[in-house]
Scaffold this motif. Structure first.
Motif, PDB file in Angstrom:
ATOM      1  N   PRO A  27      -7.244  -1.317   3.482  1.00  0.00           N
ATOM      2  CA  PRO A  27      -7.592  -0.661   4.752  1.00  0.00           C
ATOM      3  C   PRO A  27      -8.959   0.018   4.641  1.00  0.00           C
ATOM      4  CG  PRO A  27      -5.957   0.627   3.587  1.00  0.00           C
ATOM      5  CD  PRO A  27      -6.150  -0.639   2.811  1.00  0.00           C
ATOM      6  N   ALA A  28      -9.643   0.120   5.766  1.00  0.00           N
ATOM      7  CA  ALA A  28     -10.950   0.779   5.808  1.00  0.00           C
ATOM      8  C   ALA A  28     -10.778   2.204   6.321  1.00  0.00           C
ATOM      9  CB  ALA A  28     -11.897   0.004   6.696  1.00  0.00           C
ATOM     10  N   PHE A  29     -11.474   3.142   5.677  1.00  0.00           N
ATOM     11  CA  PHE A  29     -11.421   4.548   6.047  1.00  0.00           C
ATOM     12  C   PHE A  29     -12.837   5.043   6.301  1.00  0.00           C
ATOM     13  CE2 PHE A  29      -7.733   3.845   3.347  1.00  0.00           C
ATOM     14  CZ  PHE A  29      -6.713   4.392   4.114  1.00  0.00           C
ATOM     15  N   ALA A  30     -12.959   6.102   7.063  1.00  0.00           N
ATOM     16  CA  ALA A  30     -14.257   6.738   7.253  1.00  0.00           C
ATOM     17  C   ALA A  30     -14.753   7.191   5.886  1.00  0.00           C
ATOM     18  CB  ALA A  30     -14.136   7.923   8.208  1.00  0.00           C
ATOM     19  N   ALA A  31     -16.048   7.048   5.640  1.00  0.00           N
ATOM     20  CA  ALA A  31     -16.615   7.331   4.320  1.00  0.00           C
ATOM     21  C   ALA A  31     -16.446   8.777   3.899  1.00  0.00           C
ATOM     22  CB  ALA A  31     -18.086   6.937   4.307  1.00  0.00           C
ATOM     23  N   GLU A  32     -16.396   9.718   4.837  1.00  0.00           N
ATOM     24  CA  GLU A  32     -16.370  11.131   4.464  1.00  0.00           C
ATOM     25  C   GLU A  32     -14.975  11.690   4.198  1.00  0.00           C
ATOM     26  OE1 GLU A  32     -16.279  11.001   8.964  1.00  0.00           O
ATOM     27  OE2 GLU A  32     -17.603  10.111   7.493  1.00  0.00           O
ATOM     28  N   ILE A  33     -13.904  10.918   4.438  1.00  0.00           N
ATOM     29  CA  ILE A  33     -12.554  11.449   4.217  1.00  0.00           C
ATOM     30  C   ILE A  33     -12.038  11.076   2.837  1.00  0.00           C
ATOM     31  CG2 ILE A  33     -12.011  11.283   6.675  1.00  0.00           C
ATOM     32  CD1 ILE A  33      -9.886   9.114   5.525  1.00  0.00           C
ATOM     33  N   THR A  34     -11.038  11.816   2.385  1.00  0.00           N
ATOM     34  CA  THR A  34     -10.342  11.484   1.151  1.00  0.00           C
ATOM     35  C   THR A  34      -9.192  10.548   1.532  1.00  0.00           C
ATOM     36  OG1 THR A  34     -10.855  13.652   0.255  1.00  0.00           O
ATOM     37  CG2 THR A  34      -9.092  12.419  -0.816  1.00  0.00           C
ATOM     38  N   PRO A  35      -9.146   9.338   0.981  1.00  0.00           N
ATOM     39  CA  PRO A  35      -8.070   8.409   1.360  1.00  0.00           C
ATOM     40  C   PRO A  35      -6.718   8.885   0.843  1.00  0.00           C
ATOM     41  CG  PRO A  35      -9.367   7.491  -0.415  1.00  0.00           C
ATOM     42  CD  PRO A  35     -10.042   8.754  -0.007  1.00  0.00           C
ATOM     43  N   PRO A  36      -5.637   8.497   1.511  1.00  0.00           N
ATOM     44  CA  PRO A  36      -4.304   8.905   1.055  1.00  0.00           C
ATOM     45  C   PRO A  36      -3.971   8.255  -0.291  1.00  0.00           C
ATOM     46  CG  PRO A  36      -4.126   7.366   2.887  1.00  0.00           C
ATOM     47  CD  PRO A  36      -5.576   7.697   2.732  1.00  0.00           C
ATOM     48  N   ALA A  37      -3.117   8.909  -1.068  1.00  0.00           N
ATOM     49  CA  ALA A  37      -2.729   8.390  -2.384  1.00  0.00           C
ATOM     50  C   ALA A  37      -1.891   7.124  -2.259  1.00  0.00           C
ATOM     51  CB  ALA A  37      -1.965   9.452  -3.156  1.00  0.00           C
ATOM     52  N   THR A  38      -1.063   7.055  -1.210  1.00  0.00           N
ATOM     53  CA  THR A  38      -0.240   5.849  -1.007  1.00  0.00           C
ATOM     54  C   THR A  38      -0.452   5.320   0.400  1.00  0.00           C
ATOM     55  OG1 THR A  38       1.672   7.119  -0.271  1.00  0.00           O
ATOM     56  CG2 THR A  38       1.554   6.617  -2.621  1.00  0.00           C
ATOM     57  N   TRP A  39      -0.133   4.038   0.562  1.00  0.00           N
ATOM     58  CA  TRP A  39      -0.284   3.353   1.835  1.00  0.00           C
ATOM     59  C   TRP A  39       0.869   2.377   1.947  1.00  0.00           C
ATOM     60  CZ3 TRP A  39      -3.562   4.539   5.588  1.00  0.00           C
ATOM     61  CH2 TRP A  39      -3.784   3.627   6.612  1.00  0.00           C
ATOM     62  N   ASP A  40       1.472   2.239   3.120  1.00  0.00           N
ATOM     63  CA  ASP A  40       2.573   1.290   3.291  1.00  0.00           C
ATOM     64  C   ASP A  40       2.042  -0.130   3.273  1.00  0.00           C
ATOM     65  OD1 ASP A  40       4.429   3.308   3.474  1.00  0.00           O
ATOM     66  OD2 ASP A  40       4.462   3.330   5.659  1.00  0.00           O
ATOM     67  N   CYS A  41       2.663  -0.973   2.441  1.00  0.00           N
ATOM     68  CA  CYS A  41       2.265  -2.374   2.355  1.00  0.00           C
ATOM     69  C   CYS A  41       2.596  -3.069   3.675  1.00  0.00           C
ATOM     70  CB  CYS A  41       2.992  -3.061   1.203  1.00  0.00           C
ATOM     71  SG  CYS A  41       2.635  -4.828   1.069  1.00  0.00           S
ATOM     72  N   PRO A  42       1.620  -3.733   4.314  1.00  0.00           N
ATOM     73  CA  PRO A  42       1.908  -4.392   5.589  1.00  0.00           C
ATOM     74  C   PRO A  42       2.778  -5.643   5.438  1.00  0.00           C
ATOM     75  CG  PRO A  42      -0.369  -4.777   4.951  1.00  0.00           C
ATOM     76  CD  PRO A  42       0.210  -3.829   3.949  1.00  0.00           C
ATOM     77  N   ARG A  43       2.904  -6.182   4.227  1.00  0.00           N
ATOM     78  CA  ARG A  43       3.709  -7.397   4.027  1.00  0.00           C
ATOM     79  C   ARG A  43       5.178  -7.101   3.769  1.00  0.00           C
ATOM     80  NH1 ARG A  43       0.940 -11.397   0.049  1.00  0.00           N
ATOM     81  NH2 ARG A  43       2.737 -12.637   0.666  1.00  0.00           N
ATOM     82  N   CYS A  44       5.455  -6.075   2.921  1.00  0.00           N
ATOM     83  CA  CYS A  44       6.852  -5.823   2.555  1.00  0.00           C
ATOM     84  C   CYS A  44       7.334  -4.422   2.902  1.00  0.00           C
ATOM     85  CB  CYS A  44       7.069  -6.089   1.066  1.00  0.00           C
ATOM     86  SG  CYS A  44       6.144  -4.983  -0.021  1.00  0.00           S
ATOM     87  N   GLY A  45       6.420  -3.511   3.261  1.00  0.00           N
ATOM     88  CA  GLY A  45       6.810  -2.171   3.666  1.00  0.00           C
ATOM     89  C   GLY A  45       6.979  -1.179   2.525  1.00  0.00           C
ATOM     90  N   LEU A  46       6.850  -1.634   1.271  1.00  0.00           N
ATOM     91  CA  LEU A  46       6.962  -0.716   0.143  1.00  0.00           C
ATOM     92  C   LEU A  46       5.722   0.165   0.055  1.00  0.00           C
ATOM     93  CD1 LEU A  46       8.346  -3.065  -2.668  1.00  0.00           C
ATOM     94  CD2 LEU A  46       9.572  -1.300  -1.415  1.00  0.00           C
ATOM     95  N   PRO A  47       5.831   1.317  -0.586  1.00  0.00           N
ATOM     96  CA  PRO A  47       4.630   2.135  -0.768  1.00  0.00           C
ATOM     97  C   PRO A  47       3.683   1.450  -1.751  1.00  0.00           C
ATOM     98  CG  PRO A  47       6.521   3.155  -1.853  1.00  0.00           C
ATOM     99  CD  PRO A  47       7.031   1.976  -1.093  1.00  0.00           C
ATOM    100  N   ALA A  48       2.390   1.535  -1.472  1.00  0.00           N
ATOM    101  CA  ALA A  48       1.365   0.939  -2.334  1.00  0.00           C
ATOM    102  C   ALA A  48       0.446   2.046  -2.822  1.00  0.00           C
ATOM    103  CB  ALA A  48       0.580  -0.113  -1.559  1.00  0.00           C
TER     104      ALA A  48
END
Length: 96
Positions: A27-48
């Motif tokens: 996923p793309a985020f604004a350059a000035e933010i801190t990205p989240p530690a985890t992200w939901d996988c769009p294929r299987c729904g598990l945390p990534a």
């Protein structure tokens, strides 16, 4: 409206996440933010997570519990027998 007519796009950066099934998402985020530690996988729904070698573990799923199972967690067998005896005594008093 065309992209050129919208003005400049905010600076972005892509962050790579891996799930326990080995799926990759960026996923793309604004350059000035801190990205989240985890992200939901769009294929299987598990945390990534951001570490490919150690993705987040699969969440534990608790088995379905009946109402009786929850009651047995809170009360002992003796408590249940005492409550039942008390309720039966009240019912018998109403009959008489």
């Amino acid at each position: 409206m065309r992209w050129a007519e919208r003005g400049e796009q905010a600076p972005r950066r892509s962050i790579t996440y891996w799930c326990a099934n080995g799926h990759v998402t960026e996923p793309a985020f604004a350059a000035e933010i801190t990205p989240p530690a985890t992200w939901d996988c769009p294929r299987c729904g598990l945390p990534a997570g951001q570490d490919e070698q150690a993705p987040p573990e699969r969440p534990r799923t608790e088995p379905y519990k009946t109402h009786l199972a929850y009651v047995k967690e809170r009360r002992s067998e003796e408590d249940g027998e005492a409550i039942l005896a008390e309720a039966l005594a009240r019912l018998r008093q109403r009959r008489n």
